[in-house]
Design an enzyme around this catalytic site. Structure first.
Site, PDB file in Angstrom:
ATOM      1  N   ASP A  59      44.079  11.775  54.561  1.00  0.00           N
ATOM      2  CA  ASP A  59      45.011  10.447  54.910  1.00  0.00           C
ATOM      3  C   ASP A  59      44.746   9.914  53.337  1.00  0.00           C
ATOM      4  O   ASP A  59      43.215  10.830  52.891  1.00  0.00           O
ATOM      5  CB  ASP A  59      44.290   9.496  56.058  1.00  0.00           C
ATOM      6  CG  ASP A  59      44.740   8.039  55.674  1.00  0.00           C
ATOM      7  OD1 ASP A  59      46.362   8.138  54.428  1.00  0.00           O
ATOM      8  OD2 ASP A  59      44.342   7.259  55.004  1.00  0.00           O
TER       9      ASP A  59
ATOM     10  N   ASP B  90      44.712   6.553  51.683  1.00  0.00           N
ATOM     11  CA  ASP B  90      44.308   5.425  50.629  1.00  0.00           C
ATOM     12  C   ASP B  90      43.203   5.251  52.365  1.00  0.00           C
ATOM     13  O   ASP B  90      43.606   5.286  53.231  1.00  0.00           O
ATOM     14  CB  ASP B  90      45.405   4.304  51.027  1.00  0.00           C
ATOM     15  CG  ASP B  90      46.494   4.361  50.132  1.00  0.00           C
ATOM     16  OD1 ASP B  90      46.420   4.623  49.314  1.00  0.00           O
ATOM     17  OD2 ASP B  90      48.058   4.296  50.344  1.00  0.00           O
TER      18      ASP B  90
ATOM     19  N   ILE C   3      51.375   2.552  57.551  1.00  0.00           N
ATOM     20  CA  ILE C   3      52.899   2.329  57.491  1.00  0.00           C
ATOM     21  C   ILE C   3      53.562   1.647  56.328  1.00  0.00           C
ATOM     22  O   ILE C   3      53.133   1.893  54.764  1.00  0.00           O
ATOM     23  CB  ILE C   3      53.050   1.023  58.364  1.00  0.00           C
ATOM     24  CG1 ILE C   3      52.958  -0.660  57.760  1.00  0.00           C
ATOM     25  CG2 ILE C   3      52.917   1.226  60.059  1.00  0.00           C
ATOM     26  CD1 ILE C   3      53.710  -1.174  58.570  1.00  0.00           C
TER      27      ILE C   3
HETATM   28  P1  B16 Z   1      53.515   2.993  48.959  1.00  0.00           P
HETATM   29  P2  B16 Z   1      47.886   6.543  53.438  1.00  0.00           P
HETATM   30  C1  B16 Z   1      49.342   4.237  53.621  1.00  0.00           C
HETATM   31  O1  B16 Z   1      48.838   5.264  52.680  1.00  0.00           O
HETATM   32  C2  B16 Z   1      48.866   3.053  53.794  1.00  0.00           C
HETATM   33  O2  B16 Z   1      47.776   2.796  54.269  1.00  0.00           O
HETATM   34  C3  B16 Z   1      49.895   2.102  53.818  1.00  0.00           C
HETATM   35  O3  B16 Z   1      49.719   0.761  53.653  1.00  0.00           O
HETATM   36  C4  B16 Z   1      50.851   1.562  52.508  1.00  0.00           C
HETATM   37  O4  B16 Z   1      51.984   0.491  53.100  1.00  0.00           O
HETATM   38  C5  B16 Z   1      51.211   3.017  52.344  1.00  0.00           C
HETATM   39  O5  B16 Z   1      51.215   4.431  52.131  1.00  0.00           O
HETATM   40  C6  B16 Z   1      52.978   3.200  51.486  1.00  0.00           C
HETATM   41  O6  B16 Z   1      52.605   3.183  50.100  1.00  0.00           O
HETATM   42  O7  B16 Z   1      53.798   1.435  49.033  1.00  0.00           O
HETATM   43  O8  B16 Z   1      52.131   3.325  47.953  1.00  0.00           O
HETATM   44  O9  B16 Z   1      54.446   3.948  48.957  1.00  0.00           O
HETATM   45  O10 B16 Z   1      47.154   5.502  54.570  1.00  0.00           O
HETATM   46  O11 B16 Z   1      48.700   6.717  54.840  1.00  0.00           O
HETATM   47  O12 B16 Z   1      47.461   7.777  52.798  1.00  0.00           O
HETATM   48 MG    MG Z   2      45.091   5.313  55.322  1.00  0.00          MG
END
Ligand code: B16
Ligand code: MG
Length: 221
Positions: free
Chosen positions: A13, A15, A51
């Site tokens: 992952d 973030d 999400i």
């Molecule tokens: P974006 P991950 C996710 O990334 C985040 O955890 C989540 O908080 C965020 O809303 C989502 O990406 C969408 O991100 O706005 O940059 O498209 O943790 O799956 O790497």
């Molecule tokens: Mg994450």
């Protein structure tokens, strides 16, 4: 854990696992929620991890049934949130990798594991390039590839396909409850970075990224 040594690939992952962008997501949403007068704190933010952006806004608006927005107003907020977020992550560089993660990636590469990203974010490729992990990670499955975000396993299944590795040969490293659920549903081994309370359904839980690196080095030699 012998099981770990038998695996062929690691799907990370982004973030909250490789970089601390989860906090920037939070701060970006906070600008919006403060303006709309919606109570939003770090605990509520946990529900947004993994999400999509649109689902995040829907969740935030569900906290305040008195706030009514047109589709155009919602779209404007999504654009504004992403602009704030992009601005905050534009300064990221190789020093932005979370503690121990560079070590962990190098160690896994030395031991011939295939590596990929499995992120719900549409900005994942931008971060991979900024923090210069494209040296080790060539395969990215992200928010631009999927129709269903975590807890659906789709993002991890696409990563396994692109790595040309069976799903059961993959390990997923996650900081979100939804991501751990997705990994488990895909039949992958899940490692949760965070608390037992939030990630108790992962096969292995470590408290932080340095502990993850230590765990990897201890179990894969
Ligand atoms: P974006 P991950 C996710 O990334 C985040 O955890 C989540 O908080 C965020 O809303 C989502 O990406 C969408 O991100 O706005 O940059 O498209 O943790 O799956 O790497
Ligand atoms: Mg994450």
């Amino acid at each position: 854990m012998t099981k770990l040594k038998q695996k062929k690939a690691f799907i990370f992952d982004m973030d909250g696992v490789l970089v601390d962008s989860a906090h920037y997501h939070y701060l970006s949403w906070k600008v919006i929620t403060d303006r709309l007068g919606i109570a939003f704190d770090l605990e509520a933010n946990e529900n947004l991890k993994g999400i999509s952006r649109t689902e995040s806004l829907d969740y935030i608006l569900s906290l305040a049934p008195e706030v009514h927005l047109s589709p155009e107003e919602k779209q404007a907020l999504l654009t504004e949130k992403n602009d704030i977020y992009l601005d905050s992550i534009s300064q990221m560089d190789k020093d932005s990798l979370l503690p121990g993660m560079q070590d962990a990636l190098e160690h896994l590469k030395e031991h011939n594991y295939k590596l990929a990203i499995g992120s719900s974010s549409k900005n994942a490729r931008y971060i991979v390039k900024n923090v210069k992990i494209d040296r080790w990670i060539k395969v990215v499955s992200d928010g631009t590839d999927i129709q269903r975000s975590k807890p659906d396993p789709q993002v991890f299944e696409i990563a396994a396909d692109r790595l040309d590795v069976a799903k059961t040969d993959c390990v997923v490293v996650e900081d979100s409850a939804s991501g751990v659920t997705g990994a488990n549903t895909a039949g992958m081994l899940s490692i949760g970075i965070g608390t037992e309370e939030q990630l108790g359904h992962a096969h292995v839980v470590v408290p932080d990224t340095q502990a993850f690196a230590d765990y990897i080095k201890q179990h894969i030699r």
